[in-house]
Each structure stands twice: as structure tokens, then as C-alpha cells.
Design an enzyme around this catalytic site. Structure first.
Site, PDB file in Angstrom:
ATOM      1  N   LYS A  49      -5.023  -3.045   4.680  1.00  0.00           N
ATOM      2  CA  LYS A  49      -5.801  -1.831   4.905  1.00  0.00           C
ATOM      3  C   LYS A  49      -7.030  -2.156   5.755  1.00  0.00           C
ATOM      4  CE  LYS A  49      -7.278  -2.708   0.191  1.00  0.00           C
ATOM      5  NZ  LYS A  49      -8.463  -2.376  -0.535  1.00  0.00           N
ATOM      6  N   ARG A 147     -11.001   2.586 -12.222  1.00  0.00           N
ATOM      7  CA  ARG A 147     -10.982   3.256 -10.916  1.00  0.00           C
ATOM      8  C   ARG A 147      -9.859   4.301 -10.990  1.00  0.00           C
ATOM      9  NH1 ARG A 147     -10.771  -0.630  -5.658  1.00  0.00           N
ATOM     10  NH2 ARG A 147      -8.566  -0.672  -6.173  1.00  0.00           N
ATOM     11  N   HIS A 176      -4.499  -2.927 -11.456  1.00  0.00           N
ATOM     12  CA  HIS A 176      -5.374  -3.728 -10.590  1.00  0.00           C
ATOM     13  C   HIS A 176      -6.438  -4.411 -11.444  1.00  0.00           C
ATOM     14  CE1 HIS A 176      -6.925  -4.926  -6.753  1.00  0.00           C
ATOM     15  NE2 HIS A 176      -8.061  -4.273  -6.874  1.00  0.00           N
ATOM     16  N   ARG A 232       0.277  -8.752  -4.415  1.00  0.00           N
ATOM     17  CA  ARG A 232      -0.400  -7.873  -3.459  1.00  0.00           C
ATOM     18  C   ARG A 232      -1.651  -8.525  -2.870  1.00  0.00           C
ATOM     19  NH1 ARG A 232      -0.701  -4.028  -7.812  1.00  0.00           N
ATOM     20  NH2 ARG A 232      -2.952  -4.299  -7.661  1.00  0.00           N
ATOM     21  N   TYR A 276     -37.170  -4.577  19.606  1.00  0.00           N
ATOM     22  CA  TYR A 276     -37.900  -3.442  19.016  1.00  0.00           C
ATOM     23  C   TYR A 276     -38.911  -3.913  17.973  1.00  0.00           C
ATOM     24  CZ  TYR A 276     -34.304  -0.356  20.984  1.00  0.00           C
ATOM     25  OH  TYR A 276     -33.457   0.332  21.826  1.00  0.00           O
ATOM     26  N   CYS A 321     -30.451  -5.105  17.888  1.00  0.00           N
ATOM     27  CA  CYS A 321     -30.313  -3.740  18.406  1.00  0.00           C
ATOM     28  C   CYS A 321     -28.888  -3.253  18.140  1.00  0.00           C
ATOM     29  CB  CYS A 321     -30.584  -3.711  19.908  1.00  0.00           C
ATOM     30  SG  CYS A 321     -32.093  -4.564  20.419  1.00  0.00           S
ATOM     31  N   ASP A 323     -26.474  -2.753  20.303  1.00  0.00           N
ATOM     32  CA  ASP A 323     -25.444  -3.415  21.124  1.00  0.00           C
ATOM     33  C   ASP A 323     -25.841  -4.812  21.585  1.00  0.00           C
ATOM     34  OD1 ASP A 323     -24.235  -0.703  21.348  1.00  0.00           O
ATOM     35  OD2 ASP A 323     -26.025  -0.394  22.573  1.00  0.00           O
TER      36      ASP A 323
HETATM   37  C1  LIG Z   1      -4.805  -2.048  -5.389  1.00  0.00           C
HETATM   38  C2  LIG Z   1      -5.119  -3.252  -4.552  1.00  0.00           C
HETATM   39  N1  LIG Z   1      -4.263  -4.283  -4.569  1.00  0.00           N
HETATM   40  C3  LIG Z   1      -4.488  -5.402  -3.839  1.00  0.00           C
HETATM   41  C4  LIG Z   1      -5.619  -5.536  -3.054  1.00  0.00           C
HETATM   42  C5  LIG Z   1      -5.850  -6.802  -2.297  1.00  0.00           C
HETATM   43  O1  LIG Z   1      -7.002  -7.428  -2.749  1.00  0.00           O
HETATM   44  P1  LIG Z   1      -7.484  -8.849  -2.181  1.00  0.00           P
HETATM   45  O2  LIG Z   1      -7.906  -8.590  -0.773  1.00  0.00           O
HETATM   46  O3  LIG Z   1      -8.624  -9.201  -3.053  1.00  0.00           O
HETATM   47  O4  LIG Z   1      -6.334  -9.758  -2.270  1.00  0.00           O
HETATM   48  C6  LIG Z   1      -6.538  -4.486  -3.036  1.00  0.00           C
HETATM   49  C7  LIG Z   1      -7.753  -4.617  -2.231  1.00  0.00           C
HETATM   50  O5  LIG Z   1      -8.813  -4.203  -2.540  1.00  0.00           O
HETATM   51  C8  LIG Z   1      -6.283  -3.317  -3.803  1.00  0.00           C
HETATM   52  O6  LIG Z   1      -7.135  -2.299  -3.810  1.00  0.00           O
END
Ligand SMILES: Cc1ncc(COP(=O)(O)O)c(C=O)c1O
Length: 383
Positions: A49, A147, A176, A232, A276, A321, A323
Site C-alpha cells: 500500500k 482498529r 492484525h 502479510r 527563510y 524550504c 523544494d
Molecule cells: C492489516 C495489515 N497487515 C499487514 C501489514 C504490513 O505491516 P508491516 O509493514 O509492518 O509488515 C499492514 C500494514 O500496516 C496492515 O495494516
């Protein structure tokens, strides 16, 4: 691509035209992914992501799927559709919220969604009814993260209700961890105990969805009992530590280098303000360099930062700044405009890691890489 990179260049790009850019080593990403597979002997959902943790999602998606990730995880439906539209055929899952109105798109693009609320499930079913096919969902369970997640005591009834449903197929169940990066804490054990009890109950009633998954990068490192059917990991794929107290094995390699070019080098006389607010004032004749990097790129508007020039650490001086920012170059008398500067990564014998930047910025390495602006060109190679 020019420079001191060895190995195949996947995307031939002259960095000469760039004033600041990111170099991403897809070879490192692939090896990191393979190391996770070897470590876990489990299918991998590569969490990519936030633009592949800043590394550029399309190239990262290709690299991780080539390296054996059978799933890709993202936070939002737009990210998932974008991946499909760029030709990715692997399974894709949206780990966060999906608006019910997007369910027909999710069905059309074969994207799995997270589900954690009965009302939401009803809305999903209503939208799924509008087109042929079923929405595939993974049920997210609250075990301690606080969450998104369905309370444990509602799960069995919910799954029973959606067994053989015409619109929703619940193919996975997941949770999670809040503290997998703290191996000495009992938090993961407690979450796992709750989750395992639930799985046992569901299996007993023949209600358990097919795929079970829980482990982020830190759990991959610290909790083999959390692997289940799929892991994951996100941050570890990029060769970055889930936390300073949960370091990766040394075989993992960071994939990202952030470079810029010196665009000006001048000697400013004593008493000259820099940037600045003139919060930095030269105390003698000082060689001051300029790089085209600012908070608009994801650098921070704070004091105390450093960069690498000709293999030496130099201070960023004056306010950053949007940029641009300025470097104190007295320690590198040979520095001239056009020289490569490293903000993150190695140069000569020195390096600045994402953890170093995170410590300076009082944050975590995740925020450092995810904050790298879209406008930074990303150049890919494979070491
Ligand atoms: C639901 C879920 N699974 C897996 C991950 C992967 O986490 P990480 O980058 O700590 O391995 C995330 C990341 O925040 C997540 O939200």
C-alpha cells in the site's frame, strides 16, 4: 542509467535530467521477498500500500509477484484497481475499508475486500446483487488491535448467516497484531490465544473460512506460530526493520536510495543569513551548497539533518524550504555543482538509513518512505 550501480538496468533512464530522484533496487526487493518465503514456508501477501511504501507501486508489484508473492495487499480500493489496470493478475486484497458503492468494481476486478461489520455486509450484498458474480471477502476479527474488526463473539453467527450466500463469499479470516515488534511482550500471545480459540470453535462448527492470516513483518520475524496459511509482510520486503528492537536478519537489503544534485555552491561571507528566517547565519566565510530537495518531497522542515557529499556527512543548514535546502560544505572543499548528494542510502563508506532519518524526525522508518512525494522520479534497477 549512469552512476556506480552494478547489475541489470530494468528501466533505462538517464538520471542526468533529474535534480532529485529515487533509485530502487528491485533485485533487493525480490531477494527480500524470497527470504520471507524461505523463512516462513508460507504463501505471501506482499503488502504494498501507499505507493509500495513509497518505492513506486507498479514496479514493486511486478517484482514481488515475480519473486513468488501470490497475493498483494493494499489499503484502499483505488490502489487495488490501479494494480489490476496495470496488468497485475495476482490475488489482490483491500485490507482497509471499502465503500459499498465500489463492490461491483471489486467483483469486476476480482478484488477481495475486508469485512468486519454485519451492516456493512448487508450493504455489500445489496451492491453485489447489481451484477453477476460474488464479492469475495475476508472477515477481520478484533483480537486486540482496537482498529477494524468484528468482536469475536459475533463471528460464528455472522459466518453461519453468510454460508452459501448468493452475493458474498467469505473466503478468508484474519486479524492484525498491535505489538508484534515487541517480542518480549505477551500481547501477540494474548491476541493469538483469542484468535486460535475462535478458529477452533469455527472449525468445530464447520464455519472456518479457507484462508487464515495474521502475520505482518514483525510477526514474520518473531512469531512463527502466527504464520497460518498466508503471511502479510510490508516493511520487510523493502529491507527495512519493523522496529529498531525487531531488526531484520542481515541478509535483507534496503532497496531505496534518495539522491539529489548540488545545484549551486557559493562562499558566503561571515554574518550571511541562510534560508527563510535567517535562523542559520554564517560565522566566517562558508561554502554553502544548495540541493533541490524540500518538504514538498517528503524531507522534513527541521534542523539537525545531514546528507552525504563526496562520501562525507555534511549538515543541512537553515530552514528547509518546500523544494530546496542548503548544505554546509566546508568539510568537502572539492564539492561542485552537479555532484551527487545522498539523502538516504549509501555513498562511499557512509550511509544514512531510513532508521537514521526516522530517529531525527522522531518517527518510524515507515513514515519516512511512505512520505516520499509522488513528484520524485523513481528509477529502477536490479542488483
Ligand atoms: C492489516 C495489515 N497487515 C499487514 C501489514 C504490513 O505491516 P508491516 O509493514 O509492518 O509488515 C499492514 C500494514 O500496516 C496492515 O495494516
Amino acid at each position: 542509467m549512469k552512476g556506480n550501480l552494478s547489475g541489470t538496468i530494468l528501466q533505462s533512464m538517464e538520471t542526468n535530467s533529474y535534480s532529485t530522484w529515487l533509485e530502487v533496487d528491485l533485485g533487493a526487493i525480490k531477494r527480500n521477498l524470497q527470504a520471507i518465503k524461505t523463512m516462513t514456508h508460507t504463501e505471501v501477501m506482499a503488502v504494498i500500500k501507499a505507493n509500495g511504501y513509497g518505492h513506486g507501486v507498479s514496479a514493486v508489484a511486478e517484482a514481488v509477484t515475480e519473486a513468488g508473492a501470490s497475493w498483494l495487499g493494499v489499503a484502499r480500493m483505488e490502489e487495488a484497481i490501479n494494480l489490476r489496470q496495470s496488468g497485475i493478475t495476482a490475488e489482490i486484497m483491500v485490507l482497509g475499508y471499502t465503500s459499498p458503492v465500489m463492490i461491483p468494481e471489486a467483483i469486476k476486478h476480482r478484488i477481495h475486500v475486508a469485512i468486519y461489520d454485519p451492516q456493512m455486509a448487508r450493504a455489500y450484498a445489496a451492491y453485489a446483487n447489481k451484477i453477476p458474480g460474488k464479492i469475495r471477502a475476508h472477515l477481520k476479527v478484533e483480537t486486540g488491535m482496537g482498529r477494524l474488526g468484528m468482536p469475536v463473539n459475533e463471528v460464528a453467527d455472522f459466518l453461519e448467516k453468510y454460508t452459501n450466500n448468493d452475493s458474498i463469499s467469505i473466503t478468508g479470516i484474519f486479524t492484525h497484531f498491535a505489538r508484534a515488534d515487541e517480542p518480549q511482550s505477551s500481547s501477540v500471545d494474548n491476541q493469538l490465544a483469542i484468535f486460535n480459540r475462535l478458529l477452533q470453535e469455527l472449525r468445530g462448527a464447520d464455519l472456518c473460512p479457507e484462508l487464515v492470516h495474521t502475520a505482518n513483518s514483525a510477526a514474520v520475524l518473531n512469531f512463527p506460530e502466527a504464520y497460518f496459511d498466508l503471511v502479510r509482510p510490508g516493511i520487510a520486503i523493502f529491507g527495512l526493520n519493523p522496529a529498531p528492537e525487531s531488526p531484520l536478519p542481515e541478509t535483507f537489503q534496503p532497496a531505496l536510495t534518495w539522491k539529489a544534485r548540488l545545484t549551486s555552491v557559493r562562499v558566503l561571507p561571515p554574518g550571511h543569513g541562510v534560508s527563510y528566517g535567517s535562523v542559520y547565519v554564517t560565522s566566517k566565510d562558508e561554502r554553502i551548497g544548495v540541493i533541490p530537495v524540500g518538504y514538498g518531497d517528503g524531507f522534513r522542515r527541521i534542523t539537525g539533518q545531514q546528507a552525504l557529499v563526496r562520501g562525507k556527512l555534511v549538515d543541512v543548514v537553515g530552514r528547509v524550504c518546500m523544494d530546496q535546502c542548503m548544505l554546509q560544505l566546508d568539510g568537502v572543499p572539492g564539492a561542485v555543482p552537479g555532484d551527487e548528494v545522498v539523502l538516504l542510502g549509501k555513498q562511499g563508506d557512509q550511509k544514512i538509513t531510513a532508521d537514521d532519518l526516522a530517529a531525527k524526525w522522531k518517527t518510524i522508518n515507515y513514515e519516512v518512505v511512505c512520505g516520499l512525494a509522488d513528484r520524485l522520479p523513481r528509477v529502477y534497477y536490479s542488483s
